[in-house]
Design a protein around this motif. Structure first.
Motif, PDB file in Angstrom:
ATOM      1  N   ARG A  95      36.346  52.976  49.511  1.00 26.64           N
ATOM      2  CA  ARG A  95      36.801  52.075  50.494  1.00 26.64           C
ATOM      3  C   ARG A  95      36.455  50.385  50.258  1.00 26.64           C
ATOM      4  N   SER A  96      35.071  49.939  49.996  1.00 27.98           N
ATOM      5  CA  SER A  96      34.972  48.890  49.389  1.00 27.98           C
ATOM      6  C   SER A  96      35.880  48.210  48.100  1.00 27.98           C
ATOM      7  N   ALA A  99      39.204  47.678  49.904  1.00 26.98           N
ATOM      8  CA  ALA A  99      39.166  46.127  50.585  1.00 26.98           C
ATOM      9  C   ALA A  99      39.244  45.118  49.674  1.00 26.98           C
ATOM     10  N   SER A 102      42.688  44.475  48.241  1.00 27.92           N
ATOM     11  CA  SER A 102      43.694  44.083  48.998  1.00 27.92           C
ATOM     12  C   SER A 102      43.769  42.765  49.480  1.00 27.92           C
ATOM     13  N   GLN A 103      42.755  41.983  49.254  1.00 21.34           N
ATOM     14  CA  GLN A 103      42.514  40.685  49.786  1.00 21.34           C
ATOM     15  C   GLN A 103      43.147  39.567  48.716  1.00 21.34           C
TER      16      GLN A 103
END
Length: 103
Positions: A95-96, A99, A102-103
């Motif tokens: 998940r990290s 994230a 996607s930034q």
């Protein structure tokens, strides 16, 4: 919540406690000696997505309920508890990673 994680129940073949009293579908798997084998076969056929969801679901319950002995009529032992830590760590890392990409 977990209907896609486990094989479907065949409620037409639910066992009877006696000739007039049928076992509740909610506990039918506890009275079915073949359930563990059916579940193992079913879990091996799950897609990676559903395997991950099932593992995370189980790991979260095991981690948050340390005295839990059984989940969805499948026993929990010390290996399951160790595996739960690994599953949660891997899930959090994935998940990290998602994230941050996607930034």
């Amino acid at each position: 919540m977990s209907s896609n994680f486990y094989p479907p129940l065949n409620l037409s073949q639910a066992p009877y406690l006696n000739e007039n009293e049928k076992v509740s579908p909610y506990i039918a798997t506890a009275h079915d000696a073949a359930w563990t084998t059916q579940d193992l076969e079913f879990s091996q056929e799950l897609s990676d997505h559903w395997k991950t969801r099932r593992d995370v679901y189980r790991a979260l319950f095991i981690k948050e309920c340390p005295r839990l002995k059984e989940l969805d009529h499948l026993p929990i032992d010390s290996m399951d508890r160790d595996y739960a830590d690994t599953v949660i760590d891997n899930y959090q890392q994935s998940r990290s990673s998602l994230a941050s990409t996607s930034q």
